[in-house]
Design an enzyme around this catalytic site. Sequence first.
Site, short mmCIF file in Angstrom:
data_model
loop_
_atom_site.label_atom_id
_atom_site.label_comp_id
_atom_site.label_asym_id
_atom_site.label_seq_id
_atom_site.Cartn_x
_atom_site.Cartn_y
_atom_site.Cartn_z
N THR A 14 -13.07 0.78 -10.67
CA THR A 14 -13.10 1.08 -12.10
C THR A 14 -14.48 0.83 -12.71
O THR A 14 -14.92 1.56 -13.59
CB THR A 14 -12.07 0.19 -12.83
OG1 THR A 14 -10.80 0.48 -12.31
CG2 THR A 14 -12.06 0.45 -14.33
N ASP A 58 -11.90 4.69 -4.90
CA ASP A 58 -10.94 3.82 -5.58
C ASP A 58 -10.50 2.85 -4.48
O ASP A 58 -10.23 3.28 -3.35
CB ASP A 58 -9.76 4.66 -6.07
CG ASP A 58 -8.75 3.84 -6.86
OD1 ASP A 58 -8.52 4.16 -8.03
OD2 ASP A 58 -8.17 2.88 -6.29
N SER A 60 -7.93 1.58 -3.66
CA SER A 60 -6.63 1.84 -3.03
C SER A 60 -6.84 2.60 -1.72
O SER A 60 -5.96 2.64 -0.87
CB SER A 60 -5.74 2.68 -3.94
OG SER A 60 -5.79 2.15 -5.24
N THR A 278 4.85 -17.69 3.03
CA THR A 278 5.84 -17.72 1.95
C THR A 278 5.60 -16.60 0.95
O THR A 278 4.45 -16.22 0.69
CB THR A 278 5.85 -19.07 1.21
OG1 THR A 278 6.71 -18.97 0.07
CG2 THR A 278 4.47 -19.49 0.73
N GLN A 279 6.70 -16.06 0.41
CA GLN A 279 6.53 -15.04 -0.62
C GLN A 279 6.30 -15.67 -2.00
O GLN A 279 6.07 -14.97 -2.97
CB GLN A 279 7.69 -14.04 -0.64
CG GLN A 279 9.07 -14.62 -0.59
CD GLN A 279 10.13 -13.53 -0.48
OE1 GLN A 279 10.69 -13.15 -1.50
NE2 GLN A 279 10.41 -13.04 0.71
N CYS A 280 6.30 -17.01 -2.08
CA CYS A 280 5.91 -17.68 -3.33
C CYS A 280 4.40 -17.50 -3.52
O CYS A 280 3.66 -17.44 -2.55
CB CYS A 280 6.19 -19.18 -3.25
SG CYS A 280 7.93 -19.57 -3.18
N1 ASP Z 1 -7.83 1.46 -9.02
C1 ASP Z 1 -9.04 0.68 -9.23
C2 ASP Z 1 -9.57 0.27 -7.87
O1 ASP Z 1 -9.10 -0.67 -7.33
C3 ASP Z 1 -8.77 -0.48 -10.10
C4 ASP Z 1 -9.99 -1.36 -10.37
O2 ASP Z 1 -11.10 -1.09 -10.00
O3 ASP Z 1 -9.82 -2.38 -11.02
O4 ASP Z 1 -10.46 0.89 -7.37
#
Ligand code: ASP
Length: 343
Positions: A14, A58, A60, A278-280
């Site tokens: 971002t 990005d 992701s 743990t998932q905590c």
């Molecule tokens: N979707 C963006 C990414 O991880 C979110 C960010 O940059 O905060 O590239």
Amino acid sequence: MTHPKILLIYTGGTIGMIKDAETGALRAFDFDNLLLRIPELKLLECDIETISFKEPIDSSNMNPKFWVEIAEVIENNYTKFDGFVILHGSDTMSYTASALSFMLENLAKPVILTGSQLPIGDLRTDAKENLITSIQVAALQHKNKPVIKEVGLYFEYKLYRGNRTTKINAEHFEAFASLNYPELAESGVHLKVNKEYLLKKPKVNKDFIVHKDLESNIALIKLFPGISQTILQSMFNAPGLKGVIIETYGAGNCTTETWFLELLIKAARQKIPMINITQCSGGSVSMGQYETSQKLKKIGIISGKDLTTEAALSKLMYLLPKGLSPKKLKNAFEKNLRGEMTS
Ligand code: ASP
């Protein structure tokens, strides 16, 4: 006096995005524009050079190949620079920070990841503070030596140990948490470094090593009441499966239904390492504390102690290709390698 030399590595996220006029969605844009938008960088008392992914992403879309690309940029520039700042999307920043911490062995310089929740061009952006302070953190020196000698993550006035962090909020500027380890530094009127929490450099001068072999044929299983036997069976029977991470309940507890335990016993016989985390969000696995985790201990499940999911995954990705015997892998995994777990 010479200024510290900092290499800024732009991967995307971002921080450097703009709104697509047609679709209204945020997409990564050219890095040079990013620097034009922060003239303040010229005021910092350090020499900054920049390098960018050919096509910023990005986060992701982050994957181990990109981790190797980042690690190689650091490797190729290691002696030339005093510190490194990686601009990265916040979505998978904790995964990258964790992975790099294992890939960069005997690191003696700062590698700081940062990004932002709002693009740098936005009026209310958090990008400028995050970027400027990250560079200042990377440039911190004591007797001409870097103060930070590890992979850190800086966001919203706090510097964390990278492999202790998790993204906890998709909206707040304070997007990360490190529940099992205190902040390494805090930015207020002064930049306050909590020296006692920093990773110490090994006493003997060891060579900087970059590990590039990562195994990602790993299943990450989050238990939930009613989890399906058929689905779990197919995950455990997946061809090429090299390791399993199980996110259990509380202090490392799981269902004691026979079908579930038999699945684990079969995988253990096939020498597939299985990690209990743990998932905590905070706290640690303590196998054997409850009856519901005693069986796991007997089967030989490895304790992920207080590792985050991100750190457990990348630690296993890093250790699997080393060709260790099941016992040695268990020992290595349960050992604190880069400050990622409380031993
Ligand atoms: N979707 C963006 C990414 O991880 C979110 C960010 O940059 O905060 O590239």
